[in-house]
Design a protein around this motif. Structure first.
Motif: not given
Ligand code: CU
Length: 236
Positions: A123-127, A166-174
């Protein structure tokens, strides 16, 4: 006969002398980082996006993980160390996005090398990097579902220090990437355990960093294998 037996003794004596006069004996620093306080509850976060992939496994809030009184995800390093041997994992550091979290949460890499970012989620993630005090360049790179592997330029990790991701698509990703100047690093695992290997004998200052509990330093004298215990607490 007398001469012969004498020469054997000499050879043995020379071998023993050599063994002791060899290079400085390399030992290790291992130990436990403990938590001073009541262990916080590990909250399960609600997933509101890409539920099919991100909801596969429960996603926990991992900014402070305590097990058996020990703190996971603390970074232990020798301050101002020189030399040492880089491991493959540090020279070719890899972070995977798998189940919509970073695996591992904390990655130690050789400063000024590329970071490999995997996308096992399809799926789309963003670094998005947050260089903080390290002063590195900010990265903001989309990783579409078909892009299984992304090689991030070394310019984002050129200066030694800690870079938050972090990921701007999934705000919990740290997650965190430690751009290291030398290889004398370890990250604590379950129960706060860690080990820094191949440490030559000597007096050192070790630095312990944790995203929530801050930084602590302590002196350690290394002679062979030594064990240390440090305690971290939440700031009042
Ligand atoms: Cu993500």
């Amino acid at each position: 006969m007398r001469i012969r037996s004498h020469s054997i003794k000499t050879v043995i004596a020379a071998a023993v002398a050599l063994a002791f006069a060899g290079p400085a004996f390399a030992g290790s620093i291992s130990g436990v980082i403990k938590f001073d306080g009541t262990a916080p509850e590990r909250k399960v976060l609600s997933v509101n996006k890409d539920k099919k992939v991100c909801g596969k496994n429960p996603i926990t809030e991992d900014s402070l993980v305590v097990k058996d009184g020990g703190v996971s995800w603390a970074v232990v390093s020798i301050k101002d160390a020189k030399g040492g041997k880089w491991s493959k994992a540090m020279k070719k550091a890899t972070v995977d996005q798998n189940g919509c979290f970073y695996d591992p949460r904390i990655t130690v890499m050789k400063a000024g090398t590329k970071l490999i970012v995997k996308n096992s989620d399809k799926i789309l993630h963003n670094i998005h990097t947050h260089p903080g005090k390290s002063g590195n360049k900010v990265a903001n790179i989309a990783q579409p579902k078909f892009k299984k592997k992304l090689k991030m330029s070394k310019r984002y990790f050129k200066k030694p220090g800690i870079v938050k991701i972090t990921c701007d698509v999934h705000d919990w990703m740290v997650g965190y990437v430690v751009a290291a100047k030398h290889p004398f690093y370890a990250v604590t695992g379950d129960g706060g355990k860690f080990k820094i290997e191949n440490v030559p004998d000597g007096s050192y200052t070790i630095e312990i960093w944790h995203e929530k509990l801050g930084t602590k330093t302590m002196k350690v004298d290394v002679k062979g294998d030594v064990t240390v215990t440090a305690t971290l607490a939440l700031a009042k």
